[in-house]
Each structure stands twice: as structure tokens, then as C-alpha cells.
Design a protein around this motif. Structure first.
Motif, PDB file in Angstrom:
ATOM      1  N   ALA A  76     -36.169  26.460  32.464  1.00 34.10           N
ATOM      2  CA  ALA A  76     -36.986  27.580  31.832  1.00 34.10           C
ATOM      3  C   ALA A  76     -36.133  28.118  30.888  1.00 34.10           C
ATOM      4  O   ALA A  76     -36.923  28.762  29.933  1.00 34.10           O
ATOM      5  CB  ALA A  76     -36.856  28.514  33.206  1.00 34.10           C
ATOM      6  N   PHE A  77     -34.779  28.040  30.927  1.00 39.73           N
ATOM      7  CA  PHE A  77     -33.952  28.663  29.888  1.00 39.73           C
ATOM      8  C   PHE A  77     -34.450  27.976  28.419  1.00 39.73           C
ATOM      9  O   PHE A  77     -34.636  28.591  27.399  1.00 39.73           O
ATOM     10  CB  PHE A  77     -32.410  28.614  30.115  1.00 39.73           C
ATOM     11  N   ALA A  82     -37.138  27.502  23.148  1.00 39.71           N
ATOM     12  CA  ALA A  82     -37.992  26.786  22.330  1.00 39.71           C
ATOM     13  C   ALA A  82     -39.292  27.614  21.835  1.00 39.71           C
ATOM     14  O   ALA A  82     -39.593  27.601  20.707  1.00 39.71           O
ATOM     15  CB  ALA A  82     -38.713  25.528  22.962  1.00 39.71           C
ATOM     16  N   LEU A  83     -40.013  28.336  22.778  1.00 39.57           N
ATOM     17  CA  LEU A  83     -40.969  29.050  22.647  1.00 39.57           C
ATOM     18  C   LEU A  83     -40.644  30.263  21.758  1.00 39.57           C
ATOM     19  O   LEU A  83     -41.563  30.620  20.918  1.00 39.57           O
ATOM     20  CB  LEU A  83     -41.766  29.848  23.843  1.00 39.57           C
ATOM     21  N   MET A 107     -42.669  35.584  21.206  1.00 40.74           N
ATOM     22  CA  MET A 107     -41.348  35.767  21.448  1.00 40.74           C
ATOM     23  C   MET A 107     -40.895  36.378  22.430  1.00 40.74           C
ATOM     24  O   MET A 107     -40.140  35.955  23.223  1.00 40.74           O
ATOM     25  CB  MET A 107     -40.904  36.420  20.169  1.00 40.74           C
ATOM     26  N   GLY A 108     -41.621  37.398  23.161  1.00 40.67           N
ATOM     27  CA  GLY A 108     -41.402  38.215  24.391  1.00 40.67           C
ATOM     28  C   GLY A 108     -41.577  37.288  25.511  1.00 40.67           C
ATOM     29  O   GLY A 108     -40.774  37.320  26.479  1.00 40.67           O
ATOM     30  N   LEU A 109     -42.621  36.348  25.547  1.00 37.63           N
ATOM     31  CA  LEU A 109     -42.861  35.622  26.638  1.00 37.63           C
ATOM     32  C   LEU A 109     -41.773  34.548  26.529  1.00 37.63           C
ATOM     33  O   LEU A 109     -41.358  34.022  27.944  1.00 37.63           O
ATOM     34  CB  LEU A 109     -44.284  34.661  26.355  1.00 37.63           C
ATOM     35  N   GLY A 110     -41.332  34.078  25.575  1.00 37.49           N
ATOM     36  CA  GLY A 110     -40.124  32.909  25.432  1.00 37.49           C
ATOM     37  C   GLY A 110     -38.870  33.736  26.141  1.00 37.49           C
ATOM     38  O   GLY A 110     -38.245  33.117  27.061  1.00 37.49           O
ATOM     39  N   MET A 115     -34.694  34.899  29.846  1.00 35.47           N
ATOM     40  CA  MET A 115     -33.749  36.069  30.394  1.00 35.47           C
ATOM     41  C   MET A 115     -33.336  36.092  31.764  1.00 35.47           C
ATOM     42  O   MET A 115     -32.126  36.307  32.226  1.00 35.47           O
ATOM     43  CB  MET A 115     -34.441  37.369  30.146  1.00 35.47           C
ATOM     44  N   PRO A 116     -34.192  35.780  32.994  1.00 37.80           N
ATOM     45  CA  PRO A 116     -33.887  35.543  34.110  1.00 37.80           C
ATOM     46  C   PRO A 116     -32.765  34.406  34.448  1.00 37.80           C
ATOM     47  O   PRO A 116     -31.608  34.453  35.225  1.00 37.80           O
ATOM     48  CB  PRO A 116     -35.076  35.557  34.986  1.00 37.80           C
TER      49      PRO A 116
END
Length: 477
Positions: A76-77, A82-83, A107-110, A115-116
Motif C-alpha cells: 500500500a505504501f 506511485a499514484l 495525490m490525496g488518494l495516493g 499515510m496509514p
């Protein structure tokens, strides 16, 4: 899990990504004048170019944390990085408002994906409580420092290379972080691959998106406008449905029952209210420095740097105080310091120099630093191993919603004062602005003070052994 140098290398990598996330929150603000001159977006389009990042991050982070728990937090990281990088390229090469809004949302979705994984990776690679506390202290400091440095880095780059630099900045940094993560970041996931709660994920995304959308739109449309009230009503219904499902579903995405007792709910609420106060204050202070004192974006950004020093200092001291006195002292004391900082902020006048600004930054920065690592550790120590990503996302989501709400509410108080005054000349504008700033500071200080009372009454001290303290062993690994 990793050990020794490799573990701390992993901590450094995820903290670098977290710093970039904070930077992206604020770096675009200084690029708006050039962007509007070049592309000519409307005011509403400009707002969504800035706020699309916060909308996607705040709305999707909880579901993204659950995906990381199931399919792998390292995966996920890297996918999030990448996104974010691809979306940054799309933004830098954008030729219209629609493309830039889509880029910022991407960018926010990436960021919601990676982030978690930052905090859950820290918990995974450092199972020993003392080392974990130190790492969470670093993580908590970095989480705020990136946002502070956004106007500084952005001001320098945009001034020299144009508004596109606010997007291009991400690309080489993401490439370095991603390459390093491939080498040092271990994979971790829930020990049991439970089915993904897809309805729960959809409900959480839709509910948080409606909530964040309403908060972002409220200052412009009005808090009692039909669209905003509808968004809030939809958010309440969807989030209530999400909570109900989590209480009844065998494959619940979030361990909601943890919020019923113990320190988790007051710790998360303290983090949310701290973010409300701090991000609202940073917004107000930046406006004061530029619109009243006439400083450039870069000059204003430089004057925010001491805030990061306060955050770092408090983050080092908070876990030490918690070991000696329990969590309530650094958490309630930190919030009280933030409230004291708002007293200084509310006292700013047209002729105020740097001294009261620096005093505010010292008090509020140290206060936020004291609270953040201790409250974060309380949340993460109560979450079972299989939900580390969701626990991190819960921490992230509450802080994100709190910060967005703080900017919206305190900004609205300031805007209302300016609208009533309708100053006709620059001198009158400065006076009206400081009056509005004082009113907003009263609201922010009251929120911080109420949060301090909550933390003192609900968080554990050494005299409350029924609640596991920060030195106890945890179920995380």
C-alpha cells in the motif's frame, strides 16, 4: 519485522513520506497567484485545486488502512507513492482547472494509501515499547513539520520556476523514497486474511467524503446553506450506518468496541481537537503575516519555522512525561499550552512585531508536540495486530477532519468579521482583520481548553492502573 539499523531505516523512510504529505498540504498555497494568472481558473475552481487533496485523503484514508492490513502495508505504501507521483506529473503538466483538480485528488488518494502504512510500519518494525515510543515521537513531530515547511520550500521554488514547481517537487523526492523503501521496508499485514468489509469501506468513504466536502464548502456557501446542511446530514447518516455495521459485522473493518471504554476515544478526540486548533491557527497566522504585515509568502513561511522546533521539542518531552506521570499530564498540559498560545494570537495588533508570533509558536508548538506522540501511542497500543493499518488510519482520519474543520471554522469567523466591517481602505482593513483574528482566537482557545479538560478527566494517569499505560506490553507486533 526488522531489527537494528534496518528497523530505524524503515522509520526514516516512512517519516520522509509523511513529511512530503504535510508539505503537499500547504505548498500549493504560494503558487496560486501564478497559477491563476497562467490558467485563469475561477475562484471556485481554485479552491478545489487546493482542497481536492484534503477531500480525497480525508475521505479515503480509513478504507485505505483496511486495504493495507489485508493486502500488505508495504504494498500500500509503494502504491500510494506511485499514484501520488503520477498525479503530481499530471498536475505539473496541466493545462486547465479540471486536470489540476483531478491531479490534486489523485495525490490525496495516493497519500491516503501510504499515510496509514507509515505509522503501522513503525509499530511493526519496533515492537519494544521504549523504541516504539521514541519512533512515534519522531513520527508525530514530522507530521506537523512538513506542513510548516510547505510555504518556505514552495515560496523559493515557485518564485524561481513558476507554479508548476509545486507539483514537480514531489517527483524526485518520491522516486528516492520509493527506491529506498524497496530496499529497507519489510512487508506486514494482518496475520489472518479476513474478508474485506466492502460495504463498510464504501460507507466510510462516502460518509467521510460528505463530511469533508461540507466542511470545505461551508465558508464559501454558508454553514446554513442547503448544500452544506445536506452534506452534513448525509455524512451523519452514512457514518452512523458504518458504525452500526462495524458493531454487527463479523468481518468488521474497525474495532469500534475499542472506542466504548478506555483511552482510545478521548485520545483520538484530543488529537482531532489539537489538529483543529493548530491548523486553524497556522491558517490565521499566515494570513496575518501576509495581509496585515505585508510579508511575502516566503518571509511568512520562514517565520513559521520556530513552530517546527517547538513541535520537535514537545515530541521528545511528551513520552518522558507520560512514563513519569501518565498520559493525562502531557496531553492535558499540551492542550493548555495551545490555549495559552491562542491568548497571544488574539492579542496581535496592526503594529505587532515578531515577538508575540514567536511566543505563540513556542507555546502552541511545544503543546502539540507533548500531546501527539502520547495520544497516538494510546490509540495504537489498544488496537490488535491485525488492524494496525486501520488503527493508524483512524488516527489519521480524525486528525485530517479536525485540521480541515479548524481552517474552515476559524477562517469563517475571520471572514464574518471582515464582511461586517467592509473596510474601505488598507488601514481600516488591518484593524478589521485583527478584530476578526481576535474573535477566531477566542474560538480556537476555547476548543483547546475544553480539550484539555477532557484529556485531564478521561486519559490515564499513574493513579489509574485499570488503564494500560505506555510502558505496558501491547498486542502489536
Amino acid at each position: 519485522m526488522a531489527s537494528g539499523r534496518r528497523a530505524w531505516a524503515a522509520v526514516a523512510v516512512v517519516c520522509a513520506a509523511l513529511f512530503l504529505l504535510g508539505l503537499d498540504f500547504t505548498v500549493l498555497n504560494v503558487a496560486i497567484p501564478g497559477l491563476r494568472a497562467d490558467l485563469g481558473p475561477t475562484l471556485a475552481e481554485t479552491q478545489w485545486i487546493v482542497d481536492g487533496y484534503a477531500l480525497a485523503l480525508g475521505g479515503c484514508v480509513l478504507a485505505a488502512g483496511a486495504l493495507g492490513d489485508r493486502y500488505g502495508r508495504r504494498r500500500a505504501f509503494l502504491a500510494g507513492l506511485a499514484l501520488c507521483g503520477l498525479a503530481s506529473v499530471a498536475g505539473a503538466t496541466g493545462h486547465g482547472a479540471a486536470q489540476l483538480v483531478a491531479a490534486r485528488c489523485g495525490m490525496g488518494l495516493g497519500a491516503a494509501l501510504f499515510m496509514p502504512a507509515t505509522l503501522s510500519t513503525v509499530v511493526h518494525v519496533l515492537p519494544e515499547p521504549a523504541a516504539r515510543r521514541r519512533a512515534i515521537g519522531i513520527w508525530a513531530a514530522v507530521a506537523g513539520v512538513g506542513a510548516v515547511f510547505g510555504p518556505v520550500a514552495g515560496g523559493l521554488l515557485v518564485q524561481r520556476y513558476g507554479w508548476q514547481a509545486a507539483f514537480w517537487l514531489n517527483v524526485p523526492v518520491i522516486a528516492v523514497i520509493g527506491a529506498t523503501a524497496l530496499a529497507v521496508l519489510p512487508e506486514s499485514r494482518a496475520p489472518e486474511a479476513r474478508p474485506l468489509d466492502r460495504p463498510g469501506a464504501l460507507l466510510s468513504c462516502a460518509g467521510l467524503l460528505a463530511l469533508v466536502w461540507g466542511v470545505i464548502e461551508a465558508p464559501g456557501r454558508g454553514w446554513t446553506s442547503a448544500g452544506v446542511l445536506t452534506a452534513f446530514a448525509v455524512a451523519v447518516l452514512l457514518i452512523a450506518a458504518f458504525v452500526r455495521r462495524q458493531l454487527r459485522c463479523a468481518e468488521a473493518m474497525v474495532p469500534v468496541r475499542l472506542l466504548r471504554g478506555g483511552p482510545v476515544w478521548p485520545a483520538t478526540l484530543s488529537l482531532a481537537l489539537m489538529s483543529f486548533a493548530m491548523f486553524g491557527a497556522m491558517f490565521l497566522l499566515t494570513l496575518h503575516l501576509q495581509q496585515v504585515r505585508g510579508l511575502s509568502a516566503w518571509q511568512a513561511g520562514v517565520r513559521m519555522v520556530p513552530l517546527s522546533l517547538g513541535l520537535a521539542t514537545g515530541a521528545l518531552l511528551g513520552p518522558v512525561l507520560a512514563r513519569r506521570s501518565g498520559a493525562r499530564v502531557p496531553c492535558a498540559g499540551g492542550l493548555a499550552l495551545i490555549a495559552a498560545g491562542f491568548v497571544q494570537l488574539g492579542g496581535l495588533t496592526v503594529g505587532s512585531g515578531d515577538a508575540p508570533v514567536l511566543l505563540f509558536e513556542g507555546l502552541a508548538g511545544v503543546g502539540a508536540g507533548l500531546l501527539a506522540p502520547v495520544a497516538t501511542e494510546l490509540v495504537m497500543s489498544a488496537v490488535p495486530e491485525g488492524a494496525a493499518g486501520v488503527g493508524s488510519a483512524l488516527n489519521d482520519a480524525t486528525r485530517q477532519v479536525g485540521s480541515t474543520l479548524g481552517v474552515a471554522v476559524l477562517g469563517s469567523v475571520l471572514a464574518t468579521a471582515l464582511e461586517r466591517a467592509r473596510p474601505a481602505d488598507p488601514a481600516a482593513f488591518a484593524l478589521a482583520f485583527t478584530d476578526g483574528l481576535g474573535a477566531a482566537a477566542v474560538v480556537g482557545g476555547a476548543v483547546a481548553l475544553l480539550a484539555a479538560v477532557l484529556a485531564w478527566r478521561r486519559l490515564p494517569g499513574l493513579d489509574r492502573p485499570a488503564v494500560r499505560d505506555l510502558d505496558s506490553s501491547t498486542t502489536m507486533s
